[in-house]
Design a protein around this motif. Structure first.
Motif, PDB file in Angstrom:
ATOM      1  N   ASP A 325       0.849  -1.196   0.000  1.00 20.02           N
ATOM      2  CA  ASP A 325       0.000   0.000   0.000  1.00 20.02           C
ATOM      3  C   ASP A 325       0.884   1.245   0.000  1.00 20.02           C
ATOM      4  O   ASP A 325       2.116   1.169  -0.081  1.00 20.02           O
ATOM      5  N   ASP A 326       0.264   2.411   0.138  1.00 25.42           N
ATOM      6  CA  ASP A 326       1.012   3.664   0.069  1.00 25.42           C
ATOM      7  C   ASP A 326       2.037   3.799   1.181  1.00 25.42           C
ATOM      8  O   ASP A 326       3.016   4.542   1.040  1.00 25.42           O
ATOM      9  N   LEU A 331       0.462  -6.180   0.988  1.00 22.38           N
ATOM     10  CA  LEU A 331      -0.965  -6.439   0.852  1.00 22.38           C
ATOM     11  C   LEU A 331      -1.225  -7.929   0.643  1.00 22.38           C
ATOM     12  O   LEU A 331      -0.367  -8.665   0.139  1.00 22.38           O
ATOM     13  N   GLY A 337      -1.811  -3.309  -5.536  1.00 25.90           N
ATOM     14  CA  GLY A 337      -0.961  -2.323  -4.884  1.00 25.90           C
ATOM     15  C   GLY A 337       0.278  -2.078  -5.714  1.00 25.90           C
ATOM     16  O   GLY A 337       0.420  -2.594  -6.835  1.00 25.90           O
TER      17      GLY A 337
END
Length: 491
Positions: A325-326, A331, A337
């Protein structure tokens, strides 16, 4: 091992008469290749004053001397700067002014362009003359060796700095991916100014003591003739060159039985390409990476099955990869992602650009900007570039998925999908299409074709027919050059 030139010397000691390179009818043994590297190192050090850390530019089509200069730089601790001969003089000028090479070696065909780009830069012919040899040098595996400028799909290119150890680890992964040994014969046809053409098979083959046949430039007919005549065991393509091979008259009739595999990468691979290669009785190996990863990072391995033909494979033998993820958190399978990479094959950073380097690194991981998912077996499926993602009404649209469906239409030869601003939906997809010669297609027919296979929000709201799509040397669409044309697509 002191530096990356040492394996060439070792291979020359073990098998001095073994052919290292075939080029335009000539055969160069490992003993001869090792001597040319030594002469190139002496030439760089004495005539051109090259010292550790200096940049040595090359503007030339593929040739044996290109590789001699690479390994000579490794021996001296210098840095090879491959220049893209397809670039215009102003584009080359930016790279040269940014990298500041001490000397540039140029093929005669590009000498005028080089002079226009950098009239004050000292130059030399590509051929390495007879003379004295430097059989030793201060270079180490820790030294930077390659300064490769990205293709500039978003604007100004950045120079990725790769150390000798990155090429060494990359080669180990190529050996693992292809089952490569000294018995292999690699047909090398992609440009050396990209890490793909240089490092996916070419330098790994020389590290293994194999034979490579070099073509100056790619030509589908010439490649098929070479497969039939020279009987290579491995061939690297990108989807654009693979499609050209399949469109050539000899694709169905050429004897491909010497090949153990065809490899491809640089962009998501259409299932039709996989099917066309396997129909000829060959495995199509996929490799994923970036200039910043030298480039091998994720791949399918010869002899190992994947869960789907569209899978890019598993993280390489010496490279970690995750879908995150950011915040960089990994994930679960099935969740899209960003692909993050970590390993000693990664670059040292962008040349003279600390801000860009910091922006793409997170806790030792390189953020590729590519969107992917992993299946439950851990295989990666790369969908698209993050910056290409279209968000329409809160839904994610991956342009590569829409492009895949568009290319299944018999009238469409090329396709690119971009997001256009929309006051209601935030963005909507717009398709840029190149039709096959003699074909005709209405815009509504395009939308009906896509709507039959994808959700309605993924159907292009507008279609632009064009004669060509702007592409990089490896066939990737330069989306930023299409964006100014978006206004012409407005209803």
């Amino acid at each position: 091992m002191t530096n990356l030139a040492a394996p060439i010397d070792r291979n020359a000691a073990f098998a001095p008469d073994k052919v290292a390179i075939r080029f335009e009818g000539a055969a160069i043994t490992y003993a001869e290749f090792a001597r040319e590297i030594a002469r190139a190192a002496h030439l760089l050090r004495t005539r051109h004053g090259v010292r550790p850390g200096d940049r040595v530019a090359v503007l030339a089509a593929n040739a044996p001397s290109y590789l001699s200069l690479l390994y000579a730089c490794a021996r001296l601790g210098a840095i090879l700067l491959p220049l893209n001969w397809r670039l215009a003089a102003p584009e080359l000028r930016y790279i040269i002014e940014h990298a500041q090479p001490r000397i540039a070696f140029a093929e005669a065909a590009f000498a005028e362009t080089l002079h226009e780009a950098a009239p004050d830069l000292p130059t030399a012919p590509l051929a390495i003359p007879e003379g004295s040899e430097d059989k030793d040098g201060p270079g180490t595996l820790d030294d930077p060796l390659l300064l490769v400028y990205t293709s500039g799909t978003t604007g100004r290119p950045k120079g990725a700095l790769l150390a000798q150890e990155a090429l060494f680890h990359n080669a180990v992964m190529s050996h693992h991916m292809h089952g490569m040994t000294a018995e292999d014969h690699v047909l090398s046809v992609l440009p050396f100014f990209h890490v793909g053409g240089l490092n996916i098979q070419t330098t790994p083959a020389l590290q293994a003591g194999a034979t490579i046949t070099i073509h100056p430039r790619f030509s589908a007919d010439v490649v098929l003739a070479a497969v039939a005549k020279d009987r290579p065991s491995l061939l690297l393509t990108v989807p654009a060159t693979l499609r050209a091979l399949m469109a050539a008259a000899g694709w169905e009739t050429t004897d491909l039985s010497s090949l153990r595999a065809i490899s491809t990468g640089s962009e998501p691979v259409h299932p039709a390409l996989v099917g066309a290669v396997t129909a000829r009785g060959l495995p199509l190996l996929q490799v994923y990476g970036a200039t910043e990863s030298c480039p091998i990072a994720i791949y399918t391995r010869l002899g190992c099955a994947t869960t789907a033909p569209t899978s890019t494979g598993l993280p390489g033998l010496l490279c970690e990869a995750r879908v995150a993820d950011d915040d960089g958190r990994e994930l679960p399978p099935g969740t899209a992602g960003e692909v993050l990479l970590r390993g000693r094959n990664l670059f040292r950073g962008y040349w003279r650009d600390e801000a860009a380097t910091a922006a793409c690194m997170q806790g030792g991981w390189y953020r590729t900007g590519d969107i992917a998912t992993r299946d439950t077996a851990g295989h990666f499926h790369v969908h698209d570039r993050r910056k290409n993602l279209i968000i329409s009404g809160g839904e994610n649209i991956y342009p590569a998925e829409v492009e895949r469906v568009l290319l299944e239409h018999p009238a469409i030869a090329e396709a690119a999908v971009l997001g256009a601003p929309d006051p209601k939906w935030q963005e909507v997809p717009v398709a840029f299409l190149v039709l096959r010669p003699g074909a005709a297609l209405a815009e509504e027919a395009v939308r009906e074709h896509v709507a039959a296979q994808l959700a309605r929000f993924k159907v292009p709201r507008r279609v632009v027919f064009t004669d060509t799509l702007p592409r990089t040397a490896l066939g990737k669409v330069r989306h930023f050059e299409l964006r100014p044309l978006m206004e012409t697509a407005r209803a």
